[in-house]
Design a protein around this motif. Structure first.
Motif, PDB file in Angstrom:
ATOM      1  N   MET A  90      16.869  19.125 -28.470  1.00  9.76           N
ATOM      2  CA  MET A  90      16.387  18.899 -29.833  1.00  9.76           C
ATOM      3  C   MET A  90      17.022  19.884 -30.813  1.00  9.76           C
ATOM      4  O   MET A  90      17.413  19.502 -31.926  1.00  9.76           O
ATOM      5  CB  MET A  90      14.866  19.012 -29.870  1.00  9.76           C
ATOM      6  N   SER A  91      17.127  21.145 -30.415  1.00 13.26           N
ATOM      7  CA  SER A  91      17.713  22.133 -31.326  1.00 13.26           C
ATOM      8  C   SER A  91      19.196  21.867 -31.550  1.00 13.26           C
ATOM      9  O   SER A  91      19.737  22.193 -32.617  1.00 13.26           O
ATOM     10  CB  SER A  91      17.487  23.547 -30.801  1.00 13.26           C
ATOM     11  N   ALA A  92      19.870  21.255 -30.565  1.00 10.84           N
ATOM     12  CA  ALA A  92      21.278  20.901 -30.756  1.00 10.84           C
ATOM     13  C   ALA A  92      21.424  19.887 -31.882  1.00 10.84           C
ATOM     14  O   ALA A  92      22.387  19.927 -32.666  1.00 10.84           O
ATOM     15  CB  ALA A  92      21.871  20.357 -29.459  1.00 10.84           C
ATOM     16  N   VAL A  93      20.474  18.957 -31.986  1.00 15.45           N
ATOM     17  CA  VAL A  93      20.492  17.982 -33.078  1.00 15.45           C
ATOM     18  C   VAL A  93      20.282  18.688 -34.411  1.00 15.45           C
ATOM     19  O   VAL A  93      21.008  18.447 -35.388  1.00 15.45           O
ATOM     20  CB  VAL A  93      19.410  16.901 -32.868  1.00 15.45           C
ATOM     21  N   LEU A  94      19.305  19.569 -34.477  1.00 17.31           N
ATOM     22  CA  LEU A  94      19.035  20.293 -35.724  1.00 17.31           C
ATOM     23  C   LEU A  94      20.201  21.193 -36.108  1.00 17.31           C
ATOM     24  O   LEU A  94      20.524  21.337 -37.294  1.00 17.31           O
ATOM     25  CB  LEU A  94      17.748  21.104 -35.580  1.00 17.31           C
ATOM     26  N   GLN A  95      20.838  21.789 -35.112  1.00 23.49           N
ATOM     27  CA  GLN A  95      21.983  22.658 -35.387  1.00 23.49           C
ATOM     28  C   GLN A  95      23.174  21.846 -35.880  1.00 23.49           C
ATOM     29  O   GLN A  95      23.979  22.333 -36.690  1.00 23.49           O
ATOM     30  CB  GLN A  95      22.349  23.444 -34.137  1.00 23.49           C
ATOM     31  N   LYS A  96      23.300  20.617 -35.420  1.00 19.80           N
ATOM     32  CA  LYS A  96      24.373  19.731 -35.878  1.00 19.80           C
ATOM     33  C   LYS A  96      24.348  19.583 -37.392  1.00 19.80           C
ATOM     34  O   LYS A  96      25.395  19.481 -38.046  1.00 19.80           O
ATOM     35  CB  LYS A  96      24.217  18.369 -35.206  1.00 19.80           C
ATOM     36  N   TYR A  97      23.150  19.603 -37.974  1.00 18.16           N
ATOM     37  CA  TYR A  97      23.005  19.472 -39.429  1.00 18.16           C
ATOM     38  C   TYR A  97      22.774  20.829 -40.100  1.00 18.16           C
ATOM     39  O   TYR A  97      22.364  20.886 -41.263  1.00 18.16           O
ATOM     40  CB  TYR A  97      21.841  18.523 -39.740  1.00 18.16           C
ATOM     41  N   ASP A  98      23.012  21.922 -39.376  1.00 14.82           N
ATOM     42  CA  ASP A  98      22.857  23.288 -39.900  1.00 14.82           C
ATOM     43  C   ASP A  98      21.438  23.579 -40.369  1.00 14.82           C
ATOM     44  O   ASP A  98      21.226  24.371 -41.293  1.00 14.82           O
ATOM     45  CB  ASP A  98      23.843  23.547 -41.054  1.00 14.82           C
ATOM     46  N   LEU A  99      20.457  22.961 -39.724  1.00 13.93           N
ATOM     47  CA  LEU A  99      19.062  23.158 -40.117  1.00 13.93           C
ATOM     48  C   LEU A  99      18.377  24.252 -39.311  1.00 13.93           C
ATOM     49  O   LEU A  99      17.423  24.876 -39.781  1.00 13.93           O
ATOM     50  CB  LEU A  99      18.283  21.845 -39.958  1.00 13.93           C
ATOM     51  N   LEU A 100      18.837  24.483 -38.088  1.00 13.85           N
ATOM     52  CA  LEU A 100      18.225  25.509 -37.243  1.00 13.85           C
ATOM     53  C   LEU A 100      19.239  25.992 -36.220  1.00 13.85           C
ATOM     54  O   LEU A 100      19.727  25.210 -35.400  1.00 13.85           O
ATOM     55  CB  LEU A 100      16.995  24.943 -36.516  1.00 13.85           C
ATOM     56  N   ARG A 101      19.542  27.286 -36.298  1.00 13.61           N
ATOM     57  CA  ARG A 101      20.357  27.938 -35.271  1.00 13.61           C
ATOM     58  C   ARG A 101      19.431  28.860 -34.491  1.00 13.61           C
ATOM     59  O   ARG A 101      19.070  29.940 -34.957  1.00 13.61           O
ATOM     60  CB  ARG A 101      21.501  28.740 -35.901  1.00 13.61           C
ATOM     61  N   PRO A 102      18.988  28.428 -33.314  1.00  7.26           N
ATOM     62  CA  PRO A 102      17.941  29.175 -32.589  1.00  7.26           C
ATOM     63  C   PRO A 102      18.331  30.634 -32.345  1.00  7.26           C
ATOM     64  O   PRO A 102      19.434  30.923 -31.880  1.00  7.26           O
ATOM     65  CB  PRO A 102      17.814  28.411 -31.271  1.00  7.26           C
ATOM     66  N   SER A 103      17.397  31.535 -32.651  1.00  4.30           N
ATOM     67  CA  SER A 103      17.650  32.959 -32.398  1.00  4.30           C
ATOM     68  C   SER A 103      16.472  33.640 -31.717  1.00  4.30           C
ATOM     69  O   SER A 103      16.629  34.752 -31.206  1.00  4.30           O
ATOM     70  CB  SER A 103      17.977  33.687 -33.707  1.00  4.30           C
ATOM     71  N   ALA A 104      15.297  33.001 -31.699  1.00  5.95           N
ATOM     72  CA  ALA A 104      14.134  33.640 -31.079  1.00  5.95           C
ATOM     73  C   ALA A 104      13.119  32.599 -30.632  1.00  5.95           C
ATOM     74  O   ALA A 104      13.061  31.493 -31.181  1.00  5.95           O
ATOM     75  CB  ALA A 104      13.481  34.620 -32.046  1.00  5.95           C
ATOM     76  N   LEU A 105      12.344  32.978 -29.633  1.00  2.71           N
ATOM     77  CA  LEU A 105      11.199  32.195 -29.172  1.00  2.71           C
ATOM     78  C   LEU A 105       9.941  32.998 -29.429  1.00  2.71           C
ATOM     79  O   LEU A 105       9.923  34.222 -29.257  1.00  2.71           O
ATOM     80  CB  LEU A 105      11.294  31.907 -27.670  1.00  2.71           C
ATOM     81  N   GLU A 106       8.867  32.307 -29.813  1.00  2.00           N
ATOM     82  CA  GLU A 106       7.565  32.941 -29.959  1.00  2.00           C
ATOM     83  C   GLU A 106       6.540  32.078 -29.238  1.00  2.00           C
ATOM     84  O   GLU A 106       6.580  30.856 -29.324  1.00  2.00           O
ATOM     85  CB  GLU A 106       7.181  33.065 -31.440  1.00  2.00           C
ATOM     86  N   TRP A 107       5.613  32.724 -28.516  1.00  2.00           N
ATOM     87  CA  TRP A 107       4.578  31.947 -27.846  1.00  2.00           C
ATOM     88  C   TRP A 107       3.358  32.821 -27.576  1.00  2.00           C
ATOM     89  O   TRP A 107       3.404  34.047 -27.667  1.00  2.00           O
ATOM     90  CB  TRP A 107       5.098  31.357 -26.535  1.00  2.00           C
ATOM     91  N   HIS A 108       2.256  32.140 -27.268  1.00  2.00           N
ATOM     92  CA  HIS A 108       1.010  32.812 -26.924  1.00  2.00           C
ATOM     93  C   HIS A 108       0.733  32.635 -25.438  1.00  2.00           C
ATOM     94  O   HIS A 108       1.019  31.588 -24.855  1.00  2.00           O
ATOM     95  CB  HIS A 108      -0.156  32.226 -27.732  1.00  2.00           C
TER      96      HIS A 108
END
Length: 212
Positions: free
Chosen positions: A36-54
């Protein structure tokens, strides 16, 4: 308009039930997040740099929050092992149910200048016992026809909203599931592949700055 105002709640979000797309589990969730992030990165909307979770303990709720900088691809098996290693020492029974993926995204101002913003688009992937689910959320006014003050900004809207719409359509194709709109908030609602247009008065939208 070089600085963006960020709403404390999303302006729009889209939800996918992925029970039929992938099995539950941490590695499955990371694999899905990578696609999913590869799709968002294709449009320069999200370049993953961190994960957050509980981390949550049954009967107690959340007991800890973890943030992990991404030094390897999301679908790297070593990342799954690293996440398991970060379980709180005092809560060996703590469970991991999903994570938020954050990073930089690109947007365009009214003059067409390209800018970067952290958290421009956020991706959440959750893994429950029955299967996965995912959510894409936006918190800025560049996706709608009015800014948070209610001023029309057609150039900004036209330069940014089509990329978000294209990414959402591509995600539907990838996942084989139609996105469901998330719950409306004070700051907006999802409508189709974009942010719904609010009621205008005198050519202006509502002023939402009282809650920013």
């Amino acid at each position: 308009m070089s600085m963006l105002m960020r709403a404390p709640r999303e302006c729009a979000s889209w939800f996918w039930d992925l029970e039929d797309y992938a099995p539950p589990g941490l590695q499955s969730a990371l694999d899905t997040a990578a696609r999913m992030s590869a799709v968002l990165q294709k449009y320069d909307l999200l370049r993953p740099s961190a994960l957050e979770w509980h981390w949550a303990v049954p009967g107690k709720g959340s007991v800890a929050k973890t943030r992990l900088q991404l030094l390897r691809p999301l679908d790297d098996e070593q990342l799954a092992r690293r996440i398991e290693e970060l379980r709180p020492v005092g809560f060996p029974e703590a469970e991991f149910s999903g994570f938020l993926i954050t990073g930089l995204g690109k947007w365009f101002d009214e003059r067409g200048a390209q800018r970067q913003e952290y958290g421009l688009v956020e991706l959440t992937v959750s893994s429950e016992p029955l299967g996965l689910s995912a959510d894409v959320a936006v918190h800025h006014d560049i996706w709608g026809p009015f800014d948070f003050r209610g001023t029309p900004h057609p150039e900004v809207h036209q330069r940014n909203a089509p990329r978000l719409a294209a990414a959402l359509k591509d995600l539907e194709t990838l996942l084989g599931v139609i996105a469901e709109p998330g719950e409306p908030t004070y700051f907006g609602r999802a409508e189709g592949y974009g942010v719904g247009e609010p009621e205008a008065e005198g050519g202006r939208g509502p002023d939402l700055t009282d809650q920013l």
